[in-house]
Motif scaffolding. Structure first.
Motif, PDB file in Angstrom:
ATOM      1  N   ILE A 143       0.835  -1.208   0.000  1.00  0.00           N
ATOM      2  CA  ILE A 143       0.000   0.000   0.000  1.00  0.00           C
ATOM      3  C   ILE A 143       0.867   1.256   0.000  1.00  0.00           C
ATOM      4  N   ILE A 144       1.925   1.240   0.792  1.00  0.00           N
ATOM      5  CA  ILE A 144       2.819   2.397   0.853  1.00  0.00           C
ATOM      6  C   ILE A 144       3.467   2.642  -0.510  1.00  0.00           C
ATOM      7  N   ILE A 145       3.927   1.578  -1.157  1.00  0.00           N
ATOM      8  CA  ILE A 145       4.514   1.735  -2.491  1.00  0.00           C
ATOM      9  C   ILE A 145       3.475   2.300  -3.454  1.00  0.00           C
ATOM     10  N   GLY A 146       2.231   1.797  -3.359  1.00  0.00           N
ATOM     11  CA  GLY A 146       1.164   2.291  -4.233  1.00  0.00           C
ATOM     12  C   GLY A 146       0.854   3.756  -4.007  1.00  0.00           C
ATOM     13  N   LEU A 147       0.727   4.172  -2.738  1.00  0.00           N
ATOM     14  CA  LEU A 147       0.440   5.578  -2.437  1.00  0.00           C
ATOM     15  C   LEU A 147       1.606   6.478  -2.830  1.00  0.00           C
ATOM     16  N   ALA A 148       2.829   5.969  -2.650  1.00  0.00           N
ATOM     17  CA  ALA A 148       3.987   6.755  -3.080  1.00  0.00           C
ATOM     18  C   ALA A 148       3.987   6.915  -4.591  1.00  0.00           C
ATOM     19  N   TYR A 149       3.614   5.850  -5.307  1.00  0.00           N
ATOM     20  CA  TYR A 149       3.540   5.901  -6.771  1.00  0.00           C
ATOM     21  C   TYR A 149       2.471   6.917  -7.191  1.00  0.00           C
ATOM     22  N   ILE A 150       1.288   6.822  -6.592  1.00  0.00           N
ATOM     23  CA  ILE A 150       0.195   7.739  -6.920  1.00  0.00           C
ATOM     24  C   ILE A 150       0.578   9.179  -6.594  1.00  0.00           C
ATOM     25  N   GLN A 151       1.330   9.359  -5.467  1.00  0.00           N
ATOM     26  CA  GLN A 151       1.811  10.674  -5.050  1.00  0.00           C
ATOM     27  C   GLN A 151       0.641  11.630  -4.866  1.00  0.00           C
ATOM     28  N   PRO A 152      -0.086  11.518  -3.710  1.00  0.00           N
ATOM     29  CA  PRO A 152      -1.305  12.307  -3.510  1.00  0.00           C
ATOM     30  C   PRO A 152      -1.168  13.801  -3.768  1.00  0.00           C
ATOM     31  N   MET A 153       0.005  14.379  -3.511  1.00  0.00           N
ATOM     32  CA  MET A 153       0.163  15.824  -3.716  1.00  0.00           C
ATOM     33  C   MET A 153       0.130  16.223  -5.186  1.00  0.00           C
ATOM     34  N   THR A 154       0.078  15.243  -6.086  1.00  0.00           N
ATOM     35  CA  THR A 154      -0.051  15.574  -7.505  1.00  0.00           C
ATOM     36  C   THR A 154      -1.371  16.272  -7.805  1.00  0.00           C
ATOM     37  N   LEU A 155      -2.343  16.177  -6.875  1.00  0.00           N
ATOM     38  CA  LEU A 155      -3.616  16.868  -7.078  1.00  0.00           C
ATOM     39  C   LEU A 155      -3.406  18.379  -7.212  1.00  0.00           C
ATOM     40  N   LEU A 156      -2.346  18.898  -6.602  1.00  0.00           N
ATOM     41  CA  LEU A 156      -2.046  20.321  -6.725  1.00  0.00           C
ATOM     42  C   LEU A 156      -1.485  20.663  -8.103  1.00  0.00           C
ATOM     43  N   ASP A 157      -0.814  19.709  -8.731  1.00  0.00           N
ATOM     44  CA  ASP A 157      -0.227  19.935 -10.054  1.00  0.00           C
ATOM     45  C   ASP A 157      -1.263  19.851 -11.166  1.00  0.00           C
ATOM     46  N   THR A 158      -2.213  18.930 -11.041  1.00  0.00           N
ATOM     47  CA  THR A 158      -3.186  18.711 -12.112  1.00  0.00           C
ATOM     48  C   THR A 158      -4.450  19.561 -11.953  1.00  0.00           C
ATOM     49  N   PHE A 159      -4.581  20.274 -10.823  1.00  0.00           N
ATOM     50  CA  PHE A 159      -5.825  21.006 -10.546  1.00  0.00           C
ATOM     51  C   PHE A 159      -6.165  21.981 -11.669  1.00  0.00           C
ATOM     52  N   GLY A 160      -5.187  22.767 -12.124  1.00  0.00           N
ATOM     53  CA  GLY A 160      -5.461  23.784 -13.130  1.00  0.00           C
ATOM     54  C   GLY A 160      -5.953  23.200 -14.436  1.00  0.00           C
ATOM     55  N   MET A 161      -5.233  22.192 -14.967  1.00  0.00           N
ATOM     56  CA  MET A 161      -5.621  21.627 -16.253  1.00  0.00           C
ATOM     57  C   MET A 161      -6.959  20.911 -16.182  1.00  0.00           C
ATOM     58  N   VAL A 162      -7.239  20.246 -15.054  1.00  0.00           N
ATOM     59  CA  VAL A 162      -8.520  19.525 -14.942  1.00  0.00           C
ATOM     60  C   VAL A 162      -9.662  20.500 -14.692  1.00  0.00           C
ATOM     61  N   SER A 163      -9.422  21.560 -13.920  1.00  0.00           N
ATOM     62  CA  SER A 163     -10.451  22.584 -13.722  1.00  0.00           C
ATOM     63  C   SER A 163     -10.836  23.208 -15.052  1.00  0.00           C
ATOM     64  N   LYS A 164      -9.845  23.445 -15.905  1.00  0.00           N
ATOM     65  CA  LYS A 164     -10.113  24.009 -17.237  1.00  0.00           C
ATOM     66  C   LYS A 164     -10.936  23.045 -18.075  1.00  0.00           C
ATOM     67  N   GLU A 165     -10.557  21.762 -18.086  1.00  0.00           N
ATOM     68  CA  GLU A 165     -11.237  20.790 -18.940  1.00  0.00           C
ATOM     69  C   GLU A 165     -12.617  20.403 -18.425  1.00  0.00           C
ATOM     70  N   SER A 166     -12.795  20.401 -17.099  1.00  0.00           N
ATOM     71  CA  SER A 166     -14.062  19.938 -16.510  1.00  0.00           C
ATOM     72  C   SER A 166     -15.052  21.069 -16.278  1.00  0.00           C
ATOM     73  N   GLY A 167     -14.668  22.298 -16.613  1.00  0.00           N
ATOM     74  CA  GLY A 167     -15.560  23.427 -16.385  1.00  0.00           C
ATOM     75  C   GLY A 167     -15.703  23.780 -14.918  1.00  0.00           C
ATOM     76  N   GLY A 168     -14.638  23.599 -14.143  1.00  0.00           N
ATOM     77  CA  GLY A 168     -14.676  23.950 -12.725  1.00  0.00           C
ATOM     78  C   GLY A 168     -15.319  22.904 -11.848  1.00  0.00           C
ATOM     79  N   HIS A 169     -15.162  21.625 -12.194  1.00  0.00           N
ATOM     80  CA  HIS A 169     -15.757  20.535 -11.412  1.00  0.00           C
ATOM     81  C   HIS A 169     -14.727  19.432 -11.179  1.00  0.00           C
ATOM     82  N   VAL A 170     -13.578  19.809 -10.643  1.00  0.00           N
ATOM     83  CA  VAL A 170     -12.493  18.845 -10.440  1.00  0.00           C
ATOM     84  C   VAL A 170     -12.906  17.685  -9.533  1.00  0.00           C
ATOM     85  N   PRO A 171     -13.546  17.937  -8.357  1.00  0.00           N
ATOM     86  CA  PRO A 171     -13.887  16.781  -7.508  1.00  0.00           C
ATOM     87  C   PRO A 171     -14.833  15.795  -8.182  1.00  0.00           C
TER      88      PRO A 171
END
Length: 462
Positions: A22-50
């Motif tokens: 599980i630790i290897i999986g969470l490290a791979y996923i890297q939860p803080m990546t949500l801060l990196d992808t927020f802008g591009m996904v907010s743009k594509e989803s029309g402001g509905h990232v969650p």
């Protein structure tokens, strides 16, 4: 004394438990990546990232169940490559493995690129190649010493990373509670209120836009499937890995949805209103929410977190190459060997390190899109493999539970992945097909014009 031919052959060592995986999986996923992808996904989803995260989570959870079924049938480090090879057809298995190779091979690049973005924000005068070369060397070095070393390296990083996200959400919540967002004072005209369904759904929501966002976010969950490449290093893999994959996906999904809910409230309008670089938003988000000092501290730690993710991704691709090499579909002498004392696929780790150096030439968005092509290919065929193995080949459908497990869930998983296929970027699709065409040509050469069988690993071969 054992005098069999296999007694002196180095193999991967089974030393990982549930929480190691599980630790290897969470490290791979890297939860803080949500801060990196927020802008591009907010743009594509029309402001509905969650909501895009919810769409992606449903598809990934259904697919993770299918992965669990196939791990129980074939506890091999080959992941989707092996499942398709054994359940459907060896040639199809090779093509899935080849496409997945693109996903796994590029995943470490994402982490190098992110780390360089953070380091350049802190040290703009340093040439980026210094960071690319140094970080690649670190990632490669840790992997040479085995998957348990990867788990130990990542464990404290994952827990601190989750703590950082919790602090970030707390700061965002406090600002919203005080009536402040990125636009200033919250009013009915310019923002969502603190508790609102608008980040999930409103009158302007487009399902197609949400699926487009989910297609990008598919990249955020790719760590769950990489856990299947650890099958030959996990204790009781048939039971441990299915649990680990579902738990990893659920933990990451909950963190992503809660965090981006508050982020969407704080940044309610088009991301270009707030960010100079919509595709590289973490530095600007951190400064907007916590100030310059908070940004500097978190970016310093974020460099470590993306390296943890990169180390896990590096481990995944080296294991996939090992299984394909062991089978002989790619060079056995180069890819199919385990080091006799380190018990790791050293050649593959070094090759993945060389490929990671290309992070100095490419952009984050282009790599993320290409990873999605490989990931969606693997996810599609794992769901199909469940049907072939359990229903068509072995007739395991005896009751309602079997129908749910082996028919309804994999079909639902395939449909959810297919909807994301419809939103894959055109250039990504073209590059992915070009990569697949190279694999098809190589398969033709390897099978002497498709006349000879596709090579497969047998225990007696070693």
């Amino acid at each position: 004394m054992n005098t069999s031919p296999t007694s002196n052959v180095a193999r991967l060592q089974r030393n990982l438990g549930l929480w190691h995986v599980i630790i290897i999986g969470l490290a791979y996923i890297q939860p803080m990546t949500l801060l990196d992808t927020f802008g591009m996904v907010s743009k594509e989803s029309g402001g509905h990232v969650p909501m895009s995260y919810i769409f992606a989570l449903v598809a990934i959870l259904l697919t993770s169940i299918s992965y669990g079924h196939m791990i129980r049938a074939y506890p091999s480090s080959g992941s989707a490559y092996t499942y398709t090879q054994k359940s459907i057809n060896p040639s199809m298995g090779f093509m899935v493995g080849w496409s997945s190779w693109l996903d796994y091979l590029l995943s470490p690049l994402v982490n190098i690129i992110l780390a360089v973005i953070y380091l350049e924000a802190l040290f703009p005068a340093v040439n980026h190649w210094v960071w690319v070369i140094g970080l690649t060397a670190l990632m490669t070095g840790v992997n040479l010493f085995g998957s348990k070393a990867v788990a130990y390296f990542n464990s404290w990083i994952v827990f601190v990373q989750l703590a950082v996200i919790a602090v970030f959400v707390f700061l965002t919540y406090n600002a919203l509670s005080a009536g402040q967002n990125a636009d200033g004072i919250i009013s009915p005209e310019n923002a969502y209120h603190l508790w609102s369904m608008a980040p999930f759904w409103d009158s302007m929501t487009s399902v197609a836009a949400l699926i487009t966002g989910a297609t990008i976010l598919c990249f955020s969950f790719t760590g769950f499937d990489a856990l299947s490449t650890l099958a030959e290093e996990t204790k009781d893999a048939k039971n441990t890995l299915p649990k680990a994959m579902i738990l990893t996906t659920l933990i990451a999904g909950v963190v992503f949805i809660i965090s981006t809910y508050f982020m969407q409230l704080y940044f309610p309008n088009h991301p270009e209103t707030y960010f100079k670089l919509v595709d590289e938003t973490q530095p600007e988000i951190l400064e907007a929410v916590g100030g310059a000092v908070f940004k500097a501290v978190v970016l310093g730690f974020a460099i470590v977190t993306v390296m943890a993710s990169g180390i896990s991704a590096h481990a995944g691709v080296s294991r996939l190459m090992y299984v394909m090499g062991r089978d002989g579909v790619i060079s056995k002498n180069i890819f199919g060997k385990i080091h006799p004392t380190l018990f790791t696929p050293v050649n593959n780790i070094l090759i993945a390190g060389v490929v990671a150096l290309t992070a100095g030439f490419v952009t984050l968005e282009s790599v993320v899109n290409l990873i999605s092509f490989g990931a969606l290919t693997a996810f599609s065929f794992v769901n199909i493999s469940v049907l072939f193995h359990y229903v068509f080949r072995n007739k395991y459908v005896h009751n309602a539970k079997d129908v749910l497990s082996y028919i309804i869930i994999p079909i639902a998983g395939f449909i959810s992945v297919f909807l994301m296929w419809l939103k894959v970027d055109k250039l990504t699709f073209e590059v992915g097909l070009f990569w697949a065409a190279i694999g098809f040509i190589w398969l033709g050469v390897k099978t002497r014009g498709f006349k000879a069988p596709v090579p497969q690993f047998k225990e007696e071969d070693v």
